[in-house]
Design a protein around this motif. Structure first.
Motif, mmCIF file in Angstrom:
data_model
loop_
_atom_site.group_PDB
_atom_site.id
_atom_site.type_symbol
_atom_site.label_atom_id
_atom_site.label_comp_id
_atom_site.label_asym_id
_atom_site.label_seq_id
_atom_site.Cartn_x
_atom_site.Cartn_y
_atom_site.Cartn_z
ATOM 1 N N LEU A 192 63.726 37.472 43.038
ATOM 2 C CA LEU A 192 64.159 36.340 43.860
ATOM 3 C C LEU A 192 65.515 35.749 43.507
ATOM 4 N N PHE A 193 65.982 35.912 42.254
ATOM 5 C CA PHE A 193 67.078 35.047 41.831
ATOM 6 C C PHE A 193 68.407 35.326 42.528
ATOM 7 N N GLN A 194 68.630 36.557 42.995
ATOM 8 C CA GLN A 194 69.911 36.829 43.646
ATOM 9 C C GLN A 194 70.034 36.124 44.992
ATOM 10 N N GLU A 195 68.961 36.158 45.777
ATOM 11 C CA GLU A 195 68.974 35.489 47.080
ATOM 12 C C GLU A 195 68.685 33.999 46.963
ATOM 13 N N HIS A 196 67.945 33.620 45.931
ATOM 14 C CA HIS A 196 67.513 32.223 45.778
ATOM 15 C C HIS A 196 67.757 31.768 44.339
ATOM 16 N N PRO A 197 69.015 31.471 43.997
ATOM 17 C CA PRO A 197 69.370 31.183 42.596
ATOM 18 C C PRO A 197 68.638 29.995 41.981
ATOM 19 N N PHE A 198 68.142 29.065 42.830
ATOM 20 C CA PHE A 198 67.428 27.896 42.290
ATOM 21 C C PHE A 198 66.167 28.305 41.529
ATOM 22 N N ILE A 199 65.644 29.517 41.805
ATOM 23 C CA ILE A 199 64.428 29.978 41.124
ATOM 24 C C ILE A 199 64.677 30.137 39.621
ATOM 25 N N VAL A 200 65.925 30.404 39.226
ATOM 26 C CA VAL A 200 66.247 30.581 37.808
ATOM 27 C C VAL A 200 65.920 29.309 37.035
ATOM 28 N N GLN A 201 66.410 28.176 37.527
ATOM 29 C CA GLN A 201 66.166 26.908 36.830
ATOM 30 C C GLN A 201 64.683 26.586 36.777
ATOM 31 N N GLU A 202 63.986 26.784 37.908
ATOM 32 C CA GLU A 202 62.546 26.472 37.948
ATOM 33 C C GLU A 202 61.780 27.348 36.952
ATOM 34 N N SER A 203 62.126 28.635 36.900
ATOM 35 C CA SER A 203 61.423 29.565 36.007
ATOM 36 C C SER A 203 61.702 29.251 34.540
ATOM 37 N N LEU A 204 62.948 28.918 34.244
ATOM 38 C CA LEU A 204 63.312 28.622 32.849
ATOM 39 C C LEU A 204 62.672 27.317 32.377
ATOM 40 N N TRP A 205 62.527 26.366 33.294
ATOM 41 C CA TRP A 205 61.858 25.109 32.923
ATOM 42 C C TRP A 205 60.403 25.389 32.539
ATOM 43 N N LEU A 206 59.741 26.281 33.307
ATOM 44 C CA LEU A 206 58.368 26.656 32.952
ATOM 45 C C LEU A 206 58.348 27.402 31.628
ATOM 46 N N LEU A 207 59.266 28.333 31.442
ATOM 47 C CA LEU A 207 59.322 29.106 30.192
ATOM 48 C C LEU A 207 59.546 28.182 28.993
ATOM 49 N N ASN A 208 60.371 27.163 29.178
ATOM 50 C CA ASN A 208 60.595 26.175 28.121
ATOM 51 C C ASN A 208 59.294 25.469 27.758
ATOM 52 N N ASN A 209 58.532 25.052 28.773
ATOM 53 C CA ASN A 209 57.287 24.330 28.499
ATOM 54 C C ASN A 209 56.194 25.238 27.945
ATOM 55 N N LEU A 210 56.254 26.515 28.283
ATOM 56 C CA LEU A 210 55.283 27.463 27.719
ATOM 57 C C LEU A 210 55.556 27.709 26.235
ATOM 58 N N THR A 211 56.826 27.754 25.865
ATOM 59 C CA THR A 211 57.183 28.106 24.477
ATOM 60 C C THR A 211 57.372 26.897 23.577
ATOM 61 N N ALA A 212 57.410 25.688 24.147
ATOM 62 C CA ALA A 212 57.779 24.493 23.371
ATOM 63 C C ALA A 212 56.903 24.295 22.135
ATOM 64 N N ASP A 213 55.591 24.309 22.313
ATOM 65 C CA ASP A 213 54.700 24.049 21.184
ATOM 66 C C ASP A 213 53.735 25.203 20.926
ATOM 67 N N GLU A 214 53.967 26.315 21.584
ATOM 68 C CA GLU A 214 52.966 27.371 21.580
ATOM 69 C C GLU A 214 53.493 28.677 20.987
ATOM 70 N N PRO A 215 53.084 29.004 19.746
ATOM 71 C CA PRO A 215 53.525 30.266 19.129
ATOM 72 C C PRO A 215 53.134 31.496 19.933
ATOM 73 N N PHE A 216 52.019 31.426 20.686
ATOM 74 C CA PHE A 216 51.543 32.597 21.429
ATOM 75 C C PHE A 216 52.634 33.142 22.340
ATOM 76 N N PHE A 217 53.246 32.275 23.140
ATOM 77 C CA PHE A 217 54.230 32.743 24.109
ATOM 78 C C PHE A 217 55.559 33.102 23.445
ATOM 79 N N CYS A 218 55.855 32.469 22.313
ATOM 80 C CA CYS A 218 57.063 32.854 21.557
ATOM 81 C C CYS A 218 56.904 34.276 21.019
#
Length: 420
Positions: A279-305
């Motif tokens: 999606l990111f080439q046609e819809h670049p806003f998806i990058v920010q949304e996805s990275l925000w989720l990735l940040n919250n997944l990895t913030a306190d969780e060793p599993f996803f890191c």
């Protein structure tokens, strides 16, 4: 001309259906809308036809009221106040097209006027909508989602509307329709996903949504999207993916006990990067949304890191560094989340990613990205001394020295240089 049309409709002269159709075309004009509602008895005439027994006349009157509801003038919306109880009544039992018109008219009216919203709540709009959500018709569900999304964006929504929505049982149905949207209808799923987003943003109902299993349900939906998406058939899916990513991200940010164990599945990371890739080439806003989720997944969780490293997803993550300033900050934040987990993680980061991407970031002018890069270097040097050695060998200290004159960064630059 509008006065003559109105008189003709009122007298019943000629073909009233044709007259109403011409009136509807005239009401597409903003100034005509404002003049129309100021005509004595104009709205009352329309309501009389709207509540009459002739189905074809009823439908044309509904279309005229729908045109009026498009006005951005609150005075026009408030002139339509007398029709709201009838709009609610007709949400049960009429034709699909008629119900759809009623729903979109209600949705348009609540956007522009607090007075309309305050009248509709005691009239029972939420229970009426809760009855509609059992419909099997995609058009009705999509219209219902539109009304709810407009209501839930109102400034008074967290205190006055969300509690009624929770009591009505609507959230569980909204969640179900969002998560089955790929099969039953993406239009309604998109509307209800935004509804859930607006509820979550109000911070008053998140415990209830978590109790309904919203986090694992939305995570499972992302897995379904990733299994069906490809660059050739991705069009339209971004409309659903965007609010779903936001809902999941914000619910994870609310969690006080860490990441829900039910979503500790490495396939979620794979799904996230598959969706990004498509999606990111046609819809670049998806990058920010996805990275925000990735940040919250990895913030306190060793599993996803650990999973991010084990699945060798770092190259795909680092490719997003130059995408935008916001993306740079979020990518660096995710890397900091990993580095914070200690020496083993820092050594893996250093081994797999190396320092060149960070040295490139040091050439940026954005202070937020630079600040996050300094935080990452600090963690790497602290837990992985060989990273500091490589940093000096690759001329990193010279790149850092260029920022000693930046007031808000100078002290941190000196601290990182000292560590190196």
């Amino acid at each position: 001309q509008v006065v003559e049309l109105l008189r003709g409709v009122q007298r019943g002269s000629g073909d009233r259906r044709t007259l109403l159709r011409r009136l509807r075309w005239a009401l597409q004009n903003k100034e005509t809308q404002q003049k129309f509602v100021r005509l004595d008895g104009s709205v009352r005439v329309l309501i009389g036809l709207f509540t009459g027994s002739l189905a074809d006349i009823q439908l044309e009157a509904a279309r005229c009221l729908h045109e009026l509801s498009h006005s951005s003038d609150p005075a026009v919306a408030e002139a339509c106040l007398p029709v709201t109880p009838y709009l609610l009544t007709y949400l049960s039992g009429h034709s699909i097209e008629f119900m759809e018109l009623c729903l979109y008219t209600l949705g348009n009216l609540v956007v522009e006027s607090e007075a309309v919203r305050k009248q509709l709540l005691p009239q029972g709009i939420i229970p009426a909508l809760a009855s509609c959500i059992q419909s099997r018709h995609e058009a009705v569900l999509e219209g219902l989602g539109y009304v709810l999304s407009q209501l839930l964006q109102a400034k008074e929504a967290p205190t006055e509307i969300v509690p009624l929505v929770l009591d009505s049982g609507l959230p569980q149905h909204m969640l179900r329709l969002v998560c089955t949207g790929l099969k039953s209808g993406i239009g309604a799923a998109v509307e209800f996903a935004w509804c859930l987003h607006y509820i979550i943003c109000g911070h008053t109902a998140n415990a209830a949504l978590l109790a309904l299993g919203a986090v694992p349900a939305l995570a499972s939906l992302l897995l379904d999207v990733a299994s069906q998406i490809s660059p050739g058939i991705a069009e339209g899916l971004e409309l659903l993916v965007c609010p779903v990513l936001r809902c999941l991200s914000n619910l994870l940010a609310e969690e006080t006990v860490g990441c829900d164990v039910r979503i500790q599945d490495e396939r979620l990371l794979v799904a996230l990067f598959v969706i990004l890739q498509c999606l990111f080439q046609e819809h670049p806003f998806i990058v920010q949304e996805s990275l925000w989720l990735l940040n919250n997944l990895t913030a306190d969780e060793p599993f996803f890191c650990s999973a991010l490293l084990a699945l060798d997803l770092l190259p795909a993550l680092l490719q997003l560094l130059p995408h935008s300033q916001t993306a740079s900050v979020l990518v660096l934040t995710v890397l900091c989340n990993i580095a914070e987990k200690g020496p083993a993680y820092c050594q893996e980061l250093h081994r797999r990613a190396g320092l060149p991407p960070l040295l490139a970031t040091l050439a940026l002018a954005d202070t937020d990205a630079l600040g996050q890069c300094l935080e990452l270097l600090h963690l790497l040097f602290l837990h992985c001394p060989e990273a500091a050695v490589d940093f000096i060998h690759q001329g990193g200290h010279r790149a850092l020295e260029q920022h000693q004159g930046t007031a808000e960064l100078a002290e941190r630059v000196r601290a990182v240089l000292h560590m190196a």
